[in-house]
Design a protein around this motif. Structure first.
Motif, PDB file in Angstrom:
ATOM      1  N   ILE A 124       0.844  -1.180   0.000  1.00 30.35           N
ATOM      2  CA  ILE A 124       0.000   0.000   0.000  1.00 30.35           C
ATOM      3  C   ILE A 124       0.883   1.234   0.000  1.00 30.35           C
ATOM      4  CG2 ILE A 124      -1.879   1.220   1.125  1.00 30.35           C
ATOM      5  CD1 ILE A 124      -0.997  -2.229   2.327  1.00 30.35           C
ATOM      6  N   ARG A 125       0.663   2.117  -0.979  1.00 31.62           N
ATOM      7  CA  ARG A 125       1.476   3.313  -1.097  1.00 31.62           C
ATOM      8  C   ARG A 125       0.598   4.513  -1.426  1.00 31.62           C
ATOM      9  NH1 ARG A 125       3.669   0.042   1.083  1.00 31.62           N
ATOM     10  NH2 ARG A 125       5.535  -1.110   0.508  1.00 31.62           N
ATOM     11  N   TYR A 126       0.937   5.616  -0.798  1.00 28.99           N
ATOM     12  CA  TYR A 126       0.251   6.883  -1.061  1.00 28.99           C
ATOM     13  C   TYR A 126       1.293   7.888  -1.534  1.00 28.99           C
ATOM     14  CZ  TYR A 126      -2.364  11.180  -0.337  1.00 28.99           C
ATOM     15  OH  TYR A 126      -2.969  12.400  -0.507  1.00 28.99           O
ATOM     16  N   VAL A 127       1.081   8.472  -2.718  1.00 31.06           N
ATOM     17  CA  VAL A 127       2.046   9.399  -3.299  1.00 31.06           C
ATOM     18  C   VAL A 127       1.847  10.771  -2.663  1.00 31.06           C
ATOM     19  CG1 VAL A 127       2.908  10.442  -5.416  1.00 31.06           C
ATOM     20  CG2 VAL A 127       1.992   8.126  -5.464  1.00 31.06           C
ATOM     21  N   ALA A 154       8.306   9.651  -6.525  1.00 31.03           N
ATOM     22  CA  ALA A 154       7.856   8.363  -6.989  1.00 31.03           C
ATOM     23  C   ALA A 154       7.541   7.483  -5.808  1.00 31.03           C
ATOM     24  CB  ALA A 154       8.939   7.721  -7.847  1.00 31.03           C
ATOM     25  N   ILE A 155       6.830   6.400  -6.072  1.00 31.84           N
ATOM     26  CA  ILE A 155       6.522   5.455  -5.024  1.00 31.84           C
ATOM     27  C   ILE A 155       7.034   4.089  -5.401  1.00 31.84           C
ATOM     28  CG2 ILE A 155       4.478   6.610  -4.203  1.00 31.84           C
ATOM     29  CD1 ILE A 155       2.866   4.767  -5.889  1.00 31.84           C
ATOM     30  N   TYR A 156       7.507   3.370  -4.410  1.00 26.61           N
ATOM     31  CA  TYR A 156       7.862   1.985  -4.618  1.00 26.61           C
ATOM     32  C   TYR A 156       8.155   1.315  -3.304  1.00 26.61           C
ATOM     33  CZ  TYR A 156       9.795  -2.305  -5.948  1.00 26.61           C
ATOM     34  OH  TYR A 156       9.984  -3.630  -6.091  1.00 26.61           O
ATOM     35  N   GLY A 157       7.655   0.116  -3.189  1.00 27.05           N
ATOM     36  CA  GLY A 157       7.972  -0.676  -2.013  1.00 27.05           C
ATOM     37  C   GLY A 157       7.970   0.177  -0.782  1.00 27.05           C
ATOM     38  N   SER A 158       9.089   0.241  -0.135  1.00 26.63           N
ATOM     39  CA  SER A 158       9.202   0.997   1.091  1.00 26.63           C
ATOM     40  C   SER A 158       9.358   2.480   0.857  1.00 26.63           C
ATOM     41  CB  SER A 158      10.427   0.523   1.876  1.00 26.63           C
ATOM     42  OG  SER A 158      10.316  -0.832   2.160  1.00 26.63           O
ATOM     43  N   TYR A 159       9.526   2.894  -0.352  1.00 26.67           N
ATOM     44  CA  TYR A 159       9.920   4.266  -0.617  1.00 26.67           C
ATOM     45  C   TYR A 159       8.894   4.931  -1.502  1.00 26.67           C
ATOM     46  CZ  TYR A 159      13.877   1.512   0.640  1.00 26.67           C
ATOM     47  OH  TYR A 159      14.683   0.612   1.268  1.00 26.67           O
ATOM     48  N   ILE A 160       8.341   6.035  -1.037  1.00 22.57           N
ATOM     49  CA  ILE A 160       7.277   6.622  -1.824  1.00 22.57           C
ATOM     50  C   ILE A 160       7.660   7.859  -2.589  1.00 22.57           C
ATOM     51  CG2 ILE A 160       5.180   7.961  -1.560  1.00 22.57           C
ATOM     52  CD1 ILE A 160       3.855   5.736  -0.598  1.00 22.57           C
ATOM     53  N   SER A 161       8.452   8.724  -2.144  1.00 22.77           N
ATOM     54  CA  SER A 161       8.655   9.971  -2.858  1.00 22.77           C
ATOM     55  C   SER A 161      10.088  10.109  -3.322  1.00 22.77           C
ATOM     56  CB  SER A 161       8.323  11.152  -1.960  1.00 22.77           C
ATOM     57  OG  SER A 161       7.032  11.010  -1.453  1.00 22.77           O
ATOM     58  N   LEU A 162      10.284  10.406  -4.572  1.00 25.38           N
ATOM     59  CA  LEU A 162      11.629  10.694  -5.079  1.00 25.38           C
ATOM     60  C   LEU A 162      11.608  12.126  -5.547  1.00 25.38           C
ATOM     61  CD1 LEU A 162      14.459  10.180  -6.047  1.00 25.38           C
ATOM     62  CD2 LEU A 162      13.520   9.216  -8.121  1.00 25.38           C
ATOM     63  N   LEU A 163      12.351  12.976  -4.887  1.00 22.87           N
ATOM     64  CA  LEU A 163      12.347  14.389  -5.210  1.00 22.87           C
ATOM     65  C   LEU A 163      13.769  14.842  -5.407  1.00 22.87           C
ATOM     66  CD1 LEU A 163      10.824  17.038  -5.456  1.00 22.87           C
ATOM     67  CD2 LEU A 163      10.817  17.201  -2.983  1.00 22.87           C
ATOM     68  N   MET A 164      14.020  15.527  -6.490  1.00 25.20           N
ATOM     69  CA  MET A 164      15.372  16.023  -6.744  1.00 25.20           C
ATOM     70  C   MET A 164      15.405  17.524  -6.526  1.00 25.20           C
ATOM     71  SD  MET A 164      16.514  13.904 -10.094  1.00 25.20           S
ATOM     72  CE  MET A 164      18.143  14.607 -10.120  1.00 25.20           C
ATOM     73  N   PHE A 165      16.325  17.973  -5.740  1.00 22.36           N
ATOM     74  CA  PHE A 165      16.598  19.393  -5.569  1.00 22.36           C
ATOM     75  C   PHE A 165      17.916  19.622  -6.278  1.00 22.36           C
ATOM     76  CE2 PHE A 165      13.246  20.099  -2.688  1.00 22.36           C
ATOM     77  CZ  PHE A 165      13.143  18.980  -1.896  1.00 22.36           C
ATOM     78  N   GLY A 166      17.862  20.098  -7.532  1.00 21.22           N
ATOM     79  CA  GLY A 166      19.081  20.215  -8.313  1.00 21.22           C
ATOM     80  C   GLY A 166      19.589  18.817  -8.592  1.00 21.22           C
ATOM     81  N   SER A 167      20.779  18.491  -8.114  1.00 20.86           N
ATOM     82  CA  SER A 167      21.322  17.156  -8.342  1.00 20.86           C
ATOM     83  C   SER A 167      21.122  16.255  -7.133  1.00 20.86           C
ATOM     84  CB  SER A 167      22.814  17.261  -8.659  1.00 20.86           C
ATOM     85  OG  SER A 167      23.492  17.803  -7.541  1.00 20.86           O
ATOM     86  N   GLU A 168      20.448  16.753  -6.111  1.00 21.39           N
ATOM     87  CA  GLU A 168      20.255  15.959  -4.894  1.00 21.39           C
ATOM     88  C   GLU A 168      18.966  15.152  -4.993  1.00 21.39           C
ATOM     89  OE1 GLU A 168      19.461  16.575  -0.152  1.00 21.39           O
ATOM     90  OE2 GLU A 168      20.253  18.217  -1.298  1.00 21.39           O
ATOM     91  N   TYR A 175      16.101  12.652  -3.446  1.00 19.63           N
ATOM     92  CA  TYR A 175      15.491  12.508  -2.127  1.00 19.63           C
ATOM     93  C   TYR A 175      14.247  11.662  -2.251  1.00 19.63           C
ATOM     94  CZ  TYR A 175      12.643  14.092   1.833  1.00 19.63           C
ATOM     95  OH  TYR A 175      11.851  14.150   2.946  1.00 19.63           O
ATOM     96  N   ILE A 176      14.113  10.644  -1.446  1.00 18.64           N
ATOM     97  CA  ILE A 176      12.935   9.783  -1.481  1.00 18.64           C
ATOM     98  C   ILE A 176      12.317   9.750  -0.089  1.00 18.64           C
ATOM     99  CG2 ILE A 176      12.073   7.446  -1.811  1.00 18.64           C
ATOM    100  CD1 ILE A 176      14.376   6.979  -3.742  1.00 18.64           C
ATOM    101  N   LYS A 177      11.029  10.017  -0.043  1.00 12.50           N
ATOM    102  CA  LYS A 177      10.286   9.925   1.209  1.00 12.50           C
ATOM    103  C   LYS A 177       9.100   9.011   0.962  1.00 12.50           C
ATOM    104  CE  LYS A 177       7.797  12.664   4.571  1.00 12.50           C
ATOM    105  NZ  LYS A 177       7.312  13.997   4.916  1.00 12.50           N
ATOM    106  N   ALA A 178       8.938   8.012   1.801  1.00 12.83           N
ATOM    107  CA  ALA A 178       7.883   7.030   1.572  1.00 12.83           C
ATOM    108  C   ALA A 178       6.875   7.021   2.696  1.00 12.83           C
ATOM    109  CB  ALA A 178       8.499   5.651   1.456  1.00 12.83           C
ATOM    110  N   MET A 179       5.624   6.851   2.324  1.00 15.02           N
ATOM    111  CA  MET A 179       4.573   6.560   3.285  1.00 15.02           C
ATOM    112  C   MET A 179       4.064   5.169   2.949  1.00 15.02           C
ATOM    113  SD  MET A 179       0.946   8.327   3.864  1.00 15.02           S
ATOM    114  CE  MET A 179       0.118   8.144   5.410  1.00 15.02           C
ATOM    115  N   ARG A 180       4.179   4.276   3.909  1.00 16.80           N
ATOM    116  CA  ARG A 180       3.708   2.909   3.727  1.00 16.80           C
ATOM    117  C   ARG A 180       2.621   2.650   4.760  1.00 16.80           C
ATOM    118  NH1 ARG A 180       8.927  -0.720   4.348  1.00 16.80           N
ATOM    119  NH2 ARG A 180       8.819   0.128   6.433  1.00 16.80           N
ATOM    120  N   LEU A 181       1.637   1.871   4.394  1.00 18.30           N
ATOM    121  CA  LEU A 181       0.572   1.491   5.322  1.00 18.30           C
ATOM    122  C   LEU A 181       0.597  -0.024   5.478  1.00 18.30           C
ATOM    123  CD1 LEU A 181      -0.629   3.952   3.329  1.00 18.30           C
ATOM    124  CD2 LEU A 181      -2.349   3.862   5.106  1.00 18.30           C
ATOM    125  N   PHE A 182       0.337  -0.491   6.710  1.00 18.81           N
ATOM    126  CA  PHE A 182       0.435  -1.914   7.018  1.00 18.81           C
ATOM    127  C   PHE A 182      -0.744  -2.363   7.881  1.00 18.81           C
ATOM    128  CE2 PHE A 182       4.678  -0.141   6.738  1.00 18.81           C
ATOM    129  CZ  PHE A 182       5.308  -0.993   5.846  1.00 18.81           C
TER     130      PHE A 182
END
Length: 186
Positions: free
Chosen positions: A78-81, A129-143, A145-152
């Motif tokens: 279960i993933r929420y973007v 982006a979302i995937y498995g344990s990781y929901i957010s992929l955010l790039m700040f310039g070349s950095e 960053y992935i933040k995930a929300m998972r529900l169990f």
């Protein structure tokens, strides 16, 4: 080609078709909508995780590759973007890939036993982006960053089982296949 490209087959995928595969897709513009689905489906736990080159170091690129390996889980995924966009690919009953684009406000539930994979999209600037344990992929310039929300339903767990011939004997996989065979023969 690049796994992050659209790979548009020209066939639109609507939520009714996804539902036939056991995939639940909902547009959830607010956290209250996510909370309602969580209560309805008895999801008791949530977590968030941050994944980036800074937090993962040299393992970051390997993790991204791992997400794109075809696999299944013995529990619902279960993933929420929270922001941005990415792709889940799931196998249909003919063993063909179905690409699902997800963006901010999308919630997806993949049934236990379905083969799938995930990738970010090609537009990683300010993309999540979302995937498995990781929901957010955010790039700040070349950095990156992935933040995930998972529900169990129970304690947080994310164990991928990579596709292999012996996995067809897995009881969760067999149950999923049996359920899908029944749904498509009716």
């Amino acid at each position: 080609g690049d796994q992050r490209e659209d790979h548009d087959s020209g066939r639109p995928v609507d939520p009714a078709y996804l539902s036939k595969l056991g995939v639940l897709y909902r547009r959830c513009p607010s956290m209250s909508a996510v909370d309602a689905i969580a209560a309805q489906r008895s999801y008791k736990n949530r977590d968030e995780i941050i994944v980036s080159p800074e937090t993962m170091g040299p393992a970051y690129d390997e993790k991204v590759k791992m997400f794109f390996n075809e696999h299944l889980h013995e529990d619902e995924e279960i993933r929420y973007v929270l922001d941005g966009e990415g792709f889940f690919d799931v196998r249909d009953v003919q063993d063909e890939w179905v690409r699902i684009r997800l963006e901010k406000g999308d919630l997806i539930v993949l049934p236990a036993g379905i083969y799938h994979r995930f990738t970010t999209d090609i537009n990683n600037v300010s993309a999540v982006a979302i995937y498995g344990s990781y929901i957010s992929l955010l790039m700040f310039g070349s950095e990156k960053y992935i933040k995930a929300m998972r529900l169990f339903k129970d304690e947080p767990k994310w164990t991928p089982l990579n596709r292999a011939p012996d996995l067809e004997k897995n009881p969760v996989r067999k149950e999923y296949v049996s359920r899908e065979d029944e749904a498509h023969s009716a």
